[in-house]
Motif scaffolding. Structure first.
Motif, mmCIF file in Angstrom:
data_model
loop_
_atom_site.group_PDB
_atom_site.id
_atom_site.type_symbol
_atom_site.label_atom_id
_atom_site.label_comp_id
_atom_site.label_asym_id
_atom_site.label_seq_id
_atom_site.Cartn_x
_atom_site.Cartn_y
_atom_site.Cartn_z
ATOM 1 N N UNK A 70 14.752 -1.691 -15.632
ATOM 2 C CA UNK A 70 15.648 -0.829 -14.684
ATOM 3 C C UNK A 70 16.730 -1.775 -14.295
ATOM 4 N N UNK A 71 18.089 -1.023 -14.452
ATOM 5 C CA UNK A 71 19.168 -1.660 -14.000
ATOM 6 C C UNK A 71 19.897 -0.761 -12.927
ATOM 7 N N UNK A 72 19.596 -1.365 -11.475
ATOM 8 C CA UNK A 72 20.020 -0.714 -10.312
ATOM 9 C C UNK A 72 21.376 -0.636 -10.022
ATOM 10 N N UNK A 73 22.382 -1.443 -10.497
ATOM 11 C CA UNK A 73 23.667 -0.986 -10.380
ATOM 12 C C UNK A 73 24.249 -0.107 -11.294
ATOM 13 N N UNK A 74 23.764 0.051 -12.492
ATOM 14 C CA UNK A 74 24.225 0.832 -13.490
ATOM 15 C C UNK A 74 23.636 2.551 -13.230
ATOM 16 N N UNK A 112 0.737 -1.238 -0.089
ATOM 17 C CA UNK A 112 -0.208 -0.045 0.005
ATOM 18 C C UNK A 112 0.841 1.362 -0.012
ATOM 19 N N UNK A 113 0.317 2.073 -0.712
ATOM 20 C CA UNK A 113 1.097 3.435 -0.790
ATOM 21 C C UNK A 113 0.541 4.565 0.284
ATOM 22 N N UNK A 114 1.253 5.358 0.817
ATOM 23 C CA UNK A 114 0.698 5.983 1.810
ATOM 24 C C UNK A 114 1.095 7.663 1.761
ATOM 25 N N UNK A 115 1.015 8.406 3.083
ATOM 26 C CA UNK A 115 1.532 9.842 2.512
ATOM 27 C C UNK A 115 2.844 9.868 2.297
ATOM 28 N N UNK A 116 3.849 8.885 2.762
ATOM 29 C CA UNK A 116 5.062 8.915 2.500
ATOM 30 C C UNK A 116 5.211 8.589 0.946
ATOM 31 N N UNK A 117 6.071 9.368 0.161
ATOM 32 C CA UNK A 117 6.295 9.116 -1.180
ATOM 33 C C UNK A 117 7.164 7.818 -1.177
ATOM 34 N N UNK A 118 6.421 6.769 -2.170
ATOM 35 C CA UNK A 118 7.020 5.674 -2.445
ATOM 36 C C UNK A 118 8.001 5.579 -3.557
ATOM 37 N N UNK A 119 9.396 5.558 -3.408
ATOM 38 C CA UNK A 119 10.417 5.387 -4.235
ATOM 39 C C UNK A 119 10.471 3.890 -4.694
ATOM 40 N N UNK A 120 11.371 3.901 -5.771
ATOM 41 C CA UNK A 120 11.835 2.433 -5.901
ATOM 42 C C UNK A 120 12.821 1.703 -4.679
ATOM 43 N N UNK A 121 13.392 2.303 -4.093
ATOM 44 C CA UNK A 121 14.147 1.857 -2.790
ATOM 45 C C UNK A 121 12.781 1.240 -1.786
ATOM 46 N N UNK A 122 12.031 2.412 -1.603
ATOM 47 C CA UNK A 122 10.958 2.059 -0.467
ATOM 48 C C UNK A 122 10.110 0.962 -0.860
ATOM 49 N N UNK A 123 9.637 0.615 -2.212
ATOM 50 C CA UNK A 123 8.970 -0.273 -2.484
ATOM 51 C C UNK A 123 9.701 -1.456 -2.245
ATOM 52 N N UNK A 136 7.024 5.473 -7.415
ATOM 53 C CA UNK A 136 5.956 4.295 -7.812
ATOM 54 C C UNK A 136 4.695 4.942 -7.868
ATOM 55 N N UNK A 137 3.763 4.496 -8.744
ATOM 56 C CA UNK A 137 2.353 5.097 -8.979
ATOM 57 C C UNK A 137 1.626 4.007 -8.511
ATOM 58 N N UNK A 138 0.311 4.694 -8.129
ATOM 59 C CA UNK A 138 -0.701 3.406 -8.131
ATOM 60 C C UNK A 138 -0.999 2.518 -9.348
ATOM 61 N N UNK A 139 -0.853 1.444 -8.968
ATOM 62 C CA UNK A 139 -1.201 0.188 -10.039
ATOM 63 C C UNK A 139 0.096 -0.293 -10.616
ATOM 64 N N UNK A 140 1.308 0.310 -10.270
ATOM 65 C CA UNK A 140 2.576 0.052 -10.785
ATOM 66 C C UNK A 140 2.764 -1.487 -10.401
ATOM 67 N N UNK A 141 3.486 -2.179 -11.482
ATOM 68 C CA UNK A 141 3.925 -3.595 -11.146
ATOM 69 C C UNK A 141 5.552 -3.798 -11.130
#
Length: 386
Positions: A241-245, A203-214, A258-263
């Motif tokens: 997405x290439x995290x090391x690069x 679930x996404x809350x009032x804290x911005x959900x970044x890639x790391x947070x997800x 991240x946005x609502x409905x992202x997979x």
């Protein structure tokens, strides 16, 4: 009396001539199909393809020599495509907006009669799926509160929703003190799947959900995760997405929101292997390292290096896109130690095929092994006829 020896000698001559003819034909055929034909840059491989009702047509596959300029060109192409995708994902955090399913806790101070409207308090043994105490935003985006009625709050920030509810309360109360907070975030969700410890909806809350947070809320990566080939699906579009690069180029993955409905799917390194075959000590499927990269030298190392007794180091090939309509063949002459620098910089992709050809003696030995059964059978027939 003399006719029988003449017949025997004649049969023997016929058998020898027949064996010589068969041997020449087999050698010609063996040379035509023997693996390891000398190929280099500028040459091409001809393949046959024919469909029902159509004539066979030759398709020429050019062979490209692996060099520093080629490696730079491949990296530039990949970097340009990756930068274009990343630009679309980098966004600044925005305030949370209410949505259908969110549960609000509305408190009007000095009016205890309104506390009952919140509903019963959840018990300690309640299920996680049970609704939280408060007012649920319905499917129309409205929330209903005593003395106010229905108020449309979907799409509003929390402060704007509080102002809208206050505007309805002042019609029944004198300067009411009202507080609105979110007791359960249920309208927005991101799905994390694959090689994470707790896959599922986040679930996404009032804290911005970044890639790391997800990834963190999904329990972080497993030991088999390929961090270099994560896939983000948003609005029907795929992003690689290439995290090391990203880290190596100085980009902060926390800028990817991240946005609502992202997979988000984190694939396994076992899905990103390359096949190493031919004259190696141990033909294997080579898997990427922990950082997600797999170079040509890494793959050869996982295969136990070249077979010194049978391999022709000058005939090392990489076949890319073998299952597609336009495969590509790369060639590397690995005789020189300098070529290992190129092998250490040439990055393989999933499903690549690395093939090391045999030397001339090995090819000749294999042709002989094909001929010997036919020669033995012919000699046996000649002896029988004798």
């Amino acid at each position: 009396m003399n006719s029988k020896p003449k017949d025997t000698r004649a049969n023997r001559n016929v058998a020898v001539n027949w064996l010589a003819f068969v041997g020449l034909c087999a050698m010609a055929t063996g040379c035509a199909v023997a693996p390891g034909m000398r190929m280099g840059a500028g040459t091409s491989v001809s393949t046959m393809s024919a469909g029902p009702g159509s004539s066979a047509a030759d398709t020429q596959l050019p062979i490209t020599e692996i060099s520093l300029s080629l490696i730079k060109q491949l990296r530039d192409v990949e970097s340009t495509a990756g930068d274009a995708q990343m630009t679309a994902l980098f966004e600044k955090p925005a305030p949370y907006r209410l949505g259908v399913g969110d549960v609000l806790q509305i408190t009007v101070w000095d009016h205890p009669e309104l506390v009952a409207a919140l509903g019963t308090q959840q018990q300690a043994n309640s299920r996680p799926t049970d609704p939280a105490q408060g007012f649920v935003i319905d499917s129309d985006g409205n929330v209903q509160f005593p003395y106010v009625g229905k108020v449309h709050v979907a799409g509003l920030q929390l402060s704007d929703a509080q102002s809208a509810i206050y505007a309805g309360l002042v019609k029944a109360f004198v300067r009411p003190q009202v507080t609105v907070r979110i007791s359960s975030f249920r309208s927005q969700q991101v799905y994390v799947d694959g090689e994470v410890k707790s896959p599922g909806g986040v679930p996404n809350n009032d804290l911005p959900m970044t890639l790391y947070e997800a990834i963190s809320r999904a329990g972080s990566f497993t030991s088999t995760a390929d961090q270099s080939r994560m896939v983000l699906v948003r609005d029907g579009k795929r992003y690689q997405l290439n995290l090391p690069k990203l880290l190596a180029s100085g980009e902060n993955p926390s800028n990817i929101l991240m946005k609502n409905g992202d997979i988000l799917r984190v694939v396994s390194r076992s899905d990103s292997g390359a096949y190493v075959m031919g004259e190696v000590n141990k033909p294997v499927t080579a898997f990427p390292l922990d950082n997600g990269t797999l170079t040509l030298s890494d793959a050869i190392s996982q295969a136990g290096s070249l077979n010194s007794a049978s391999a022709d180091a000058a005939q090392l090939y990489v076949i890319r896109g073998a299952l597609g309509s336009t495969p590509t063949v790369y060639h590397l002459d690995a005789h020189s130690p300098v070529s290992m620098i190129l092998a250490n910089q040439f990055e393989l992709k999933p499903q690549d095929v690395v093939y090391i050809d045999g030397n001339g003696l090995v090819r000749f030995s294999r042709v002989l092994s094909l001929l010997l059964p036919g020669i033995n059978a012919g000699l046996t027939a000649a002896i029988v006829t004798k």
